[in-house]
Design a protein around this motif. Structure first.
Motif, short mmCIF file in Angstrom:
data_model
loop_
_atom_site.label_atom_id
_atom_site.label_comp_id
_atom_site.label_asym_id
_atom_site.label_seq_id
_atom_site.Cartn_x
_atom_site.Cartn_y
_atom_site.Cartn_z
N GLN A 184 0.82 -1.21 0.00
CA GLN A 184 0.00 0.00 0.00
C GLN A 184 0.86 1.27 0.00
N GLY A 185 2.18 1.11 0.06
CA GLY A 185 3.06 2.26 0.14
C GLY A 185 3.66 2.65 -1.19
N VAL A 186 4.85 3.26 -1.13
CA VAL A 186 5.51 3.72 -2.34
C VAL A 186 6.17 2.53 -3.04
N SER A 187 6.57 2.75 -4.29
CA SER A 187 7.13 1.66 -5.08
C SER A 187 8.39 2.12 -5.80
N PHE A 188 9.39 1.24 -5.83
CA PHE A 188 10.61 1.51 -6.56
C PHE A 188 10.85 0.40 -7.57
N ALA A 189 11.26 0.78 -8.76
CA ALA A 189 11.41 -0.19 -9.85
C ALA A 189 12.71 -0.97 -9.78
N ASP A 190 13.69 -0.48 -9.01
CA ASP A 190 14.95 -1.22 -8.89
C ASP A 190 15.67 -0.83 -7.61
N GLY A 191 16.60 -1.69 -7.19
CA GLY A 191 17.29 -1.49 -5.93
C GLY A 191 18.15 -0.25 -5.89
N THR A 192 18.79 0.09 -7.00
CA THR A 192 19.63 1.28 -7.03
C THR A 192 18.81 2.54 -6.84
N ALA A 193 17.61 2.58 -7.39
CA ALA A 193 16.72 3.73 -7.18
C ALA A 193 16.37 3.87 -5.70
#
Length: 405
Positions: free
Chosen positions: A385-394
């Protein structure tokens, strides 16, 4: 500002019927994480790019700010570096697991019973590896001991187009159904067969069999790698960074990145380790001038590969009860502001006893901007339900970004 990453390897998982639909993360008693999550930024991160097999090598590179698409050259080369081996760019490295094989007479009919050779100790493993090395080492191949069941085969001037299957992904399967494929496949199979013949005669394994215990009676090759050089972490991110770990993979990544590698003999790559000691060493590093520390804990992942729900929950609870206070309390007592990221590198399923590609749940806490609140259940479902990141470096870059908070 101090930066802390608690990397709970393989902590995330799927909901389980025996936990009334909760995951091990959801069911574990982890009051510190749950209180931090109430005030933290929480969400999901896809740490493994779609073209890669989910693994700690790829995921930890990404979370340390080295995109695998650019820097990954294979797992075992990083482990070789972590073990202190000297390798050339033309060499191939392979993980050489000590494993437990069934007792069929024909090598290819044997089954993979245990990927860790009965959780063989480092001392016993070293003696077994020495026996194989003495018999099989030549100008082309050399075998080196590492940590526990994890060892390294160095193959000089070898091709790197052969595909190998990890031992932990073939539990119960026949060897002939999981053989390597490619130019060097036949030579690899011959090596493993010869190693099994030697190991079956080792006194250690004879004693284990007589006692009804799983022997370390085979070597399984997988995880090919080539030498890699990473841009120094300090130049890339402007921080003096260290890695607290007990396995050669993370030591290798740290050394390749020019980071301080922080370890003690009591830090293992098994389901049991010195949870508090890892936190204490991380705090000492930060309070003595370090800026960034990455605390890697293998225990949840190993528990998942073993198929042990009880061990996995215990590992999560010990990270919460022992590691977190050990690193945070000294910083708070010293009045140090800090940012904390708690995350798995990848998910590891108890159902399959293997890594899965699912995005992982993280919490990101900044002591200057966030406050510990009434506990919530920090797990995969809430993180979704929170924020999302497309990759670990981001995710790492946002973790370090002063404007993100």
């Amino acid at each position: 500002m101090k930066y802390i990453v608690i990397l709970a390897d393989g902590m995330s998982d799927w909901p389980l019927a025996e936990l009334n639909g909760l995951s091990p993360m959801g069911a574990a008693a982890k009051p510190h994480m749950n209180q931090l999550a109430a005030g933290a930024i929480c969400g999901l991160c896809q740490t493994v790019p779609p073209e890669f097999t989910p693994g700690s090598d790829v995921a930890n590179l990404a979370l340390l700010g080295y995109p695998p698409e650019e820097f990954y050259r294979g797992r075992s080369a990083l482990e070789a570096l972590g073990a202190g081996m000297e390798i050339e760019y033309s060499d191939l490295t392979l993980r050489a697991n000590l494993v437990t094989l069934s007792d069929e007479a024909e090598f290819l009919d044997k089954r993979m019973l245990d990927y860790s050779g009965g959780d063989v100790s480092s001392a016993d493993a070293a003696a077994l590896i020495q026996a194989v090395s003495a018999a099989l080492d030549d100008r082309q191949t050399q075998l080196f001991p590492s940590v526990g069941f994890r060892n390294i085969l160095l193959w000089h001037n070898a091709a790197d187009d052969t595909v190998y299957r990890p031992a932990h992904a073939m539990l119960g399967g026949r060897l002939r159904d999981n053989l390597p494929e490619g130019v060097q496949a036949d030579a690899a199979v011959v090596y493993m067969q010869r190693a099994a013949d030697i190991l079956s005669q080792a006194p250690y394994n004879r004693e284990r069999v007589a006692a009804g215990l799983p022997p370390a009676n085979g070597i399984w090759l997988w995880g090919p790698g080539k030498k890699v050089a990473l841009p120094p972490f300090r130049e890339r991110y402007g921080l003096a960074g260290g890695i607290v770990c007990g396995v050669d993979l993370l030591r290798g990544i740290g050394r390749a990145a020019g980071m301080d590698v922080l370890t003690r003999p009591c830090f293992s790559g098994s389901s049991v380790t010195d949870f508090a000691g890892k936190g204490q060493l991380a705090a000492e590093y930060l309070l003595s001038g370090g800026d960034f520390v990455y605390v890697h804990i293998e225990a949840p992942d190993e528990s998942s590969h073993q198929g042990s729900l009880a061990k996995k929950i215990a590992a999560i609870e010990r990270i919460d009860a022992e590691t977190l206070p050990a690193v945070l309390n000294p910083l708070q007592a010293a009045g140090e502001a800090y940012r904390l990221l708690i995350t798995p590198d990848h998910s590891t399923s108890l159902a399959t006893r293997d890594h899965v590609r699912d995005a992982v749940p993280f919490l990101l806490f900044d002591s200057r901007h966030h406050r510990v609140g009434k506990p919530v259940r920090h797990d995969e479902a809430r993180a979704a339900q929170g924020v999302s990141f497309a990759d670990g470096t981001a995710l790492l870059r946002h973790f370090l970004d002063v404007n993100f908070y």
